[in-house]
Write an enzyme that holds these catalytic residues in place. Structure first.
Site, PDB file in Angstrom:
ATOM      1  N   ARG A 160      37.472  32.571  32.502  1.00 51.23           N
ATOM      2  CA  ARG A 160      38.006  32.728  33.856  1.00 51.23           C
ATOM      3  C   ARG A 160      36.927  33.196  34.826  1.00 51.23           C
ATOM      4  O   ARG A 160      36.906  32.814  35.990  1.00 51.23           O
ATOM      5  CB  ARG A 160      39.204  33.679  33.843  1.00 51.23           C
ATOM      6  N   ASP A 213      48.214  44.874  34.474  1.00 51.61           N
ATOM      7  CA  ASP A 213      47.609  43.618  34.902  1.00 51.61           C
ATOM      8  C   ASP A 213      48.676  42.535  35.027  1.00 51.61           C
ATOM      9  O   ASP A 213      49.680  42.545  34.318  1.00 51.61           O
ATOM     10  CB  ASP A 213      46.555  43.159  33.888  1.00 51.61           C
ATOM     11  N   LYS A 268      40.951  26.802  48.395  1.00 51.91           N
ATOM     12  CA  LYS A 268      40.393  28.113  48.740  1.00 51.91           C
ATOM     13  C   LYS A 268      40.884  28.616  50.098  1.00 51.91           C
ATOM     14  O   LYS A 268      41.214  29.808  50.241  1.00 51.91           O
ATOM     15  CB  LYS A 268      38.872  28.055  48.738  1.00 51.91           C
ATOM     16  N   GLN A 290      49.020  38.652  42.735  1.00 51.15           N
ATOM     17  CA  GLN A 290      48.021  37.602  42.865  1.00 51.15           C
ATOM     18  C   GLN A 290      48.297  36.773  44.119  1.00 51.15           C
ATOM     19  O   GLN A 290      49.340  36.136  44.237  1.00 51.15           O
ATOM     20  CB  GLN A 290      48.043  36.714  41.619  1.00 51.15           C
ATOM     21  N   LYS A 322      47.286  44.594  29.951  1.00 48.59           N
ATOM     22  CA  LYS A 322      47.986  43.319  29.974  1.00 48.59           C
ATOM     23  C   LYS A 322      49.187  43.427  29.040  1.00 48.59           C
ATOM     24  O   LYS A 322      49.039  43.670  27.839  1.00 48.59           O
ATOM     25  CB  LYS A 322      47.061  42.189  29.517  1.00 48.59           C
ATOM     26  N   ARG A 365      47.298  46.579  43.319  1.00 46.83           N
ATOM     27  CA  ARG A 365      46.035  45.842  43.343  1.00 46.83           C
ATOM     28  C   ARG A 365      46.313  44.408  43.779  1.00 46.83           C
ATOM     29  O   ARG A 365      47.141  43.724  43.182  1.00 46.83           O
ATOM     30  CB  ARG A 365      45.389  45.831  41.954  1.00 46.83           C
ATOM     31  N   GLY A 400      43.775  35.770  41.966  1.00 45.65           N
ATOM     32  CA  GLY A 400      44.438  35.112  40.845  1.00 45.65           C
ATOM     33  C   GLY A 400      43.448  34.242  40.092  1.00 45.65           C
ATOM     34  O   GLY A 400      42.612  33.570  40.711  1.00 45.65           O
ATOM     35  N   ALA A 401      43.522  34.264  38.771  1.00 40.46           N
ATOM     36  CA  ALA A 401      42.504  33.587  37.961  1.00 40.46           C
ATOM     37  C   ALA A 401      43.070  32.707  36.855  1.00 40.46           C
ATOM     38  O   ALA A 401      42.368  32.403  35.901  1.00 40.46           O
ATOM     39  CB  ALA A 401      41.574  34.629  37.345  1.00 40.46           C
ATOM     40  N   HIS A 457      35.554  39.995  45.702  1.00 36.35           N
ATOM     41  CA  HIS A 457      34.102  40.024  45.861  1.00 36.35           C
ATOM     42  C   HIS A 457      33.673  39.258  47.101  1.00 36.35           C
ATOM     43  O   HIS A 457      32.491  39.175  47.401  1.00 36.35           O
ATOM     44  CB  HIS A 457      33.420  39.403  44.629  1.00 36.35           C
TER      45      HIS A 457
END
Length: 309
Positions: free
Chosen positions: A289, A135, A202, A164, A98, A185, A189-190, A228
């Site tokens: 998060r 990141d 969503k 993201q 980061k 990647r 996004g968080a 996931h």
């Protein structure tokens, strides 16, 4: 609503102090964080690699406003890379950085300091036989992060990027980065973001994720599908098949402690699966998060508080 509340407090110093002082904290953190020390992170890496998985490691910390702390974080990555190399793990393990943890948020020359620290880490990673991925953080840092990425890729083209999907700009950024040799990647996004820059529900985020994944799979780069969600994973696999991609031309990524059986299942099918391992003492923002992402995570947290384990 609960997710927005949690993301809103993820950077609250008062709540951070309260949660960090709980006697149950270590038990809660162990679910999502490999440990607080470099040897613990290396041990977690060894276990995952022995099961056929790959790893990317994040030394936790962000929003550093102290030069000494930024330097200490960079040094921590150098030590991590040294220890990974000594035990022969760098073929299967890289690091995630980061930029706000290595100086980006410092006043004045923050971006320059972050670039130099990142360059030092990239050089150490290359010498160790591995790579670095930058990141992505909240939307206010996106342009700065992509600018630093461009600078780094002049000397270290293997440096990975993160995009993201919930940001409205991401499909366009994917098009810009889907070139040969570019590792990207893609995650949902968080961070808590305003509607003006990010999709809020969503369904909209999922659709944006698929659009971005399609761009990457049909591009010339190396997509890293970080999700996931079983449906998004299946769609990404279908997109790869339609694009004629070989199994070694993209990978799946998941977080440490989340869906470990699915990680193994995908790996056994011949896919490259990389587990994102966070470690270090500054775990609060990361933990909140993770709690915000899934109700099951919050339930786990609540049970831990009650059981005092």
């Amino acid at each position: 609503m609960l997710r927005r509340i949690l993301l809103g407090v993820s950077r609250s110093p008062k709540i951070k102090k309260a949660v960090s002082s709980l006697p149950v904290s270590s038990g809660i953190v162990a679910r999502f964080v490999a440990g607080e020390t470099t040897p613990e992170a290396v041990l977690a890496t060894e276990k995952l690699v022995s099961n056929g998985l790959h790893v990317t490691l994040d030394h936790l910390g962000e929003d550093t406003t102290d030069l000494a702390a930024a330097t200490a974080t960079a040094d921590a990555y150098l030590e991590l890379l040294k220890q990974l190399s000594e035990v022969g793990l760098t073929q299967h393990a890289e690091v995630s950085v980061k930029l706000s943890a290595v100086g980006q948020a410092l006043p004045g020359d923050g971006e320059k300091i972050a670039l130099e620290n990142a360059r030092t880490i990239c050089l150490a990673a290359r010498n160790a036989g591995t790579t670095v991925t930058l990141d992505m953080e909240d939307h206010t840092t996106t342009d700065s992060t992509l600018s630093i990425l461009r600078e780094l890729r002049q000397d270290f083209p293997e440096t990975g990027a993160v995009l993201q999907a919930y940001l409205r700009r991401t499909e366009s950024d994917c098009q810009d980065l889907a070139y040969a040799g570019s590792r990207v990647r893609l995650c949902k996004g968080a961070y808590k973001e305003p509607e003006s820059v990010a999709f809020q529900n969503k369904q909209a985020v999922d659709r944006a994720y698929v659009r971005a994944a399609k761009v990457l799979m049909n591009g010339d780069g190396y997509p890293m599908i970080a999700s996931h969600d079983p449906r998004l994973i299946a769609i990404a696999g279908s997109l790869a098949d339609r694009a004629g991609r070989a199994r070694d031309s993209f990978e799946y990524q998941m977080l440490f402690g989340i869906r470990p059986e699915e990680q193994l299942r995908l790996a056994r099918q011949g896919n490259t699966v990389r587990v994102y391992i966070p470690y270090g003492v500054d775990w609060y923002g990361y933990l909140v998060r993770r709690l915000a992402e899934r109700p099951a995570n919050l339930q786990f947290f609540a049970r831990s508080l009650i059981s005092k384990k």
